[in-house]
Write a protein that holds these residues in place. Structure first.
Motif, PDB file in Angstrom:
ATOM      1  N   SER A 107       0.838  -1.190   0.000  1.00 47.21           N
ATOM      2  CA  SER A 107       0.000   0.000   0.000  1.00 47.21           C
ATOM      3  C   SER A 107       0.873   1.239   0.000  1.00 47.21           C
ATOM      4  O   SER A 107       2.076   1.165   0.206  1.00 47.21           O
ATOM      5  N   ARG A 108       0.243   2.351  -0.208  1.00 50.47           N
ATOM      6  CA  ARG A 108       0.956   3.621  -0.150  1.00 50.47           C
ATOM      7  C   ARG A 108       0.420   4.410   1.032  1.00 50.47           C
ATOM      8  O   ARG A 108      -0.777   4.552   1.215  1.00 50.47           O
ATOM      9  N   ASN A 109       1.337   4.928   1.873  1.00 48.78           N
ATOM     10  CA  ASN A 109       0.961   5.719   3.037  1.00 48.78           C
ATOM     11  C   ASN A 109       0.473   7.079   2.581  1.00 48.78           C
ATOM     12  O   ASN A 109       1.221   7.849   1.984  1.00 48.78           O
ATOM     13  N   ALA A 110      -0.772   7.387   2.869  1.00 48.70           N
ATOM     14  CA  ALA A 110      -1.371   8.627   2.370  1.00 48.70           C
ATOM     15  C   ALA A 110      -0.711   9.872   2.954  1.00 48.70           C
ATOM     16  O   ALA A 110      -0.667  10.920   2.325  1.00 48.70           O
ATOM     17  N   SER A 111      -0.155   9.761   4.178  1.00 47.62           N
ATOM     18  CA  SER A 111       0.399  10.950   4.827  1.00 47.62           C
ATOM     19  C   SER A 111       1.752  11.362   4.264  1.00 47.62           C
ATOM     20  O   SER A 111       2.067  12.542   4.176  1.00 47.62           O
ATOM     21  N   ASN A 112       2.599  10.387   3.897  1.00 44.96           N
ATOM     22  CA  ASN A 112       3.939  10.742   3.410  1.00 44.96           C
ATOM     23  C   ASN A 112       4.262  10.159   2.040  1.00 44.96           C
ATOM     24  O   ASN A 112       5.377  10.306   1.550  1.00 44.96           O
TER      25      ASN A 112
END
Length: 571
Positions: A107-112
């Motif tokens: 997944s991709r971390n939405a915050s960074n």
């Protein structure tokens, strides 16, 4: 061994041909744990256990791998396999008890915007790791020993707490009648005392708020400086004083900068030269933490420790005033930055001075002080090349000497961090001993603790052979100290260093014992260990006091929790 992960939902699987691949198909249901694709789907494991890629039920060590250089669009099946294989190969090369690894939940971390994967590491020959196994796996990942494929670098790892050491599954909470009765009694007692406790808590809160606003309020007041405190060995400076001493904090007076802020050279009215560290706004500590650091620094006085001259806490500023140490750090000299040549005798003297400073903190300070961030960039050299230990921003008092440790959040610098402290969060003097052993190996090799994925401790272990000349260390010893003649006592010096970096604290010597060992080595080399460091056969390559600008840059004089490399924090 092969490891698989499911990529369903990844853009790579949107292409028509890719959709046919098994790893692009959604599972029939989405369990809390995404099981890697294998032939073990029908296998039944006990609660808490997971089926490994090799169809073995076990309790894996789990964490999250993050990549700062990866996006979904660059991933493909080959990348996943390469990452898994390189992980397993790294563990095998370190001879760790690992059976297999599994990557899942991409997944991709939405915050960074970092790409992340869940990593499960499965134990070999048993269904769970022991403490040494988990410590070793975590150390390889957290200290960047594992060299990730180029497409995944740079990376960092965040491990979860492991609950299954040798005692089986975590015990479930049982509801016993006695416990229920005890809870009822506790509630009754609490209600009976609620009013008294509430009033006391409110009073303490108000006191704490006042202390946070003015943490120096309970210090002895200096009648000549208004509300400023008077400390033994440390002076209070006003903001206007320090601005005047540094020529209004001019660039010409700047001698270094780093994550903490800037360091300025200042001259006091009596002519004393000082180094003034001015914290940047984003790096300032809380007022209470700043006060605690000042109190600690003001109580240590030893020729091998950098002295605190004073401080400023005014107009939203935090500044520390230190004695000026002109010749930079050990790291500066080993890398050639300071222009000072370090022969073997000088290196022995530097090691002895730093060891004496640490031994003072551990055994003569009352209560004992654990430095917690010993490294070559935190040991400065004065005008006679005497070593002075600096940077007490992470130091801890060992108030309960009978316990022998402080349970505290893990902080330190990669490459120097004690693996036992990393796993147990129990800080002892032996944690400083481990870090000092790494510094000793730096003095021998002139290499950083971690270079190109190689850890200096393991590299020395790999080549060291006590049956051969110079212990077979020719390929790793700094050529500048063996170019003309074999340095006397080098083998013994390395032996002491390797004892300091033993995995278990109980097997390491105390700093007092290290001091004695280095004194014996210096005597073996034909010198008096009490002679000042500058009396050696080689001369400076640059005159003392010149070209010292920026010797405090970045790593050299950082403190208060700001590191040149990644900080290790527990979850």
């Amino acid at each position: 061994m092969q490891c698989f992960c499911r990529l369903a939902g990844n853009p790579i699987c949107h292409e028509s041909e890719a959709q046919k691949l098994s790893y692009c198909q959604l599972p029939l249901q989405t369990p809390a744990y995404t099981t890697p694709l294998n032939n073990c789907s029908a296998q039944s494991c006990s609660s808490g256990q997971v089926s490994s890629p090799n169809c073995k039920c076990a309790y894996p060590y789990t964490g999250t791998l993050y990549s700062r250089a990866l996006s979904f669009t660059t991933l493909n099946d080959t990348d996943y396999k390469e990452l898994e294989q390189s992980l397993l190969k790294s563990f095998e090369s370190q001879k760790l008890p690992v059976d297999s690894v599994s990557l899942s939940n991409p997944s991709r971390n939405a915050s960074n915007n970092n790409f992340q994967l869940t990593l499960d590491v499965f134990p070999s020959q048993t269904d769970r790791f022991n403490r040494t196994g988990v410590s070793s796996v975590a150390f390889v990942l957290s200290n960047q020993i594992f060299k990730a494929p180029e497409f995944f670098s740079p990376y960092f790892f965040n491990g979860l707490n492991y609950q299954y050491y040798g005692g089986g599954e975590p015990k479930s909470k049982s509801k016993h009648t006695g416990a229920i009765i005890g809870a009822v009694v506790a509630v009754v007692v609490f209600l009976g005392l609620a009013f008294v406790i509430g009033m006391y808590a409110l009073r303490q809160k108000r006191r704490a708020e006042r202390s946070e606003l003015n943490p120096f309020a309970n210090w002895e007041q200096n009648p000549n400086s208004g509300a400023a405190p008077q400390l033994k060995g440390a002076r209070w400076f006003s903001f206007e004083d320090l601005r005047k001493y540094t020529n209004n904090f001019s660039e010409s007076n700047t001698i270094g900068s780093g994550g903490y802020g800037k360091v300025y050279q200042g001259v006091l009215p009596a002519g004393e030269v000082v180094a003034i560290k001015r914290a940047a706004q984003e790096s300032m500590q809380g007022a209470v933490e700043f006060k605690t650091e000042i109190e600690l620094l003001s109580r240590v006085h030893h020729k091998n420790l950098v002295s605190l001259v004073g401080f400023c806490f005014e107009k939203g500023e935090q500044m520390l005033v230190y004695e000026y140490v002109p010749n930079g750090t050990i790291m500066d000299s080993l890398t050639g930055k300071s222009g000072i040549s370090m022969d073997w005798i000088r290196r022995l003297k530097v090691a002895l001075g730093a060891a004496r400073g640490l031994a003072y903190l551990h055994e003569l300070a009352n209560p004992p002080i654990i430095h917690r961030d010993i490294k070559s960039s935190n040991i400065l050299l004065d005008s006679h090349l005497n070593a002075k230990v600096a940077d007490f921003g992470l130091s801890k008092l060992l108030v309960d000497s009978e316990r022998g440790h402080v349970t505290t959040q893990v902080k330190g610098t990669m490459g120097y961090l004690d693996p036992e402290y990393y796993m147990s969060q129990q800080l002892t003097e032996k944690s400083d001993v481990y870090s000092f052993g790494v510094v000793m190996l730096e003095l021998v090799t002139a290499k950083r603790p971690i270079e190109q994925g190689k850890y200096i401790v393991r590299e020395v272990m790999r080549v060291m052979d006590t049956s051969k000349d110079l212990y077979n260390l020719h390929s790793i010893v700094d050529p500048t100290i063996v170019s003309s003649t074999s340095p006397k006592g080098l083998e013994k010096f390395v032996e002491v260093a390797m004892r300091c970096v033993k995995e278990y604290a109980s097997e390491r010597p105390s700093m007092a014992e290290v001091v004695k060992e280095i004194e014996n080595i210096i005597q073996l080399a034909g010198l008096n260990p009490s002679v000042e460091s500058a009396s050696t056969t080689e001369s400076y390559e640059v005159p003392l006091g010149q070209n010292v600008k920026h010797l405090y840059d970045n790593e050299d004089f950082s403190h208060s929790g700001n590191f040149p490399t990644a900080k290790i924090e527990p979850q």
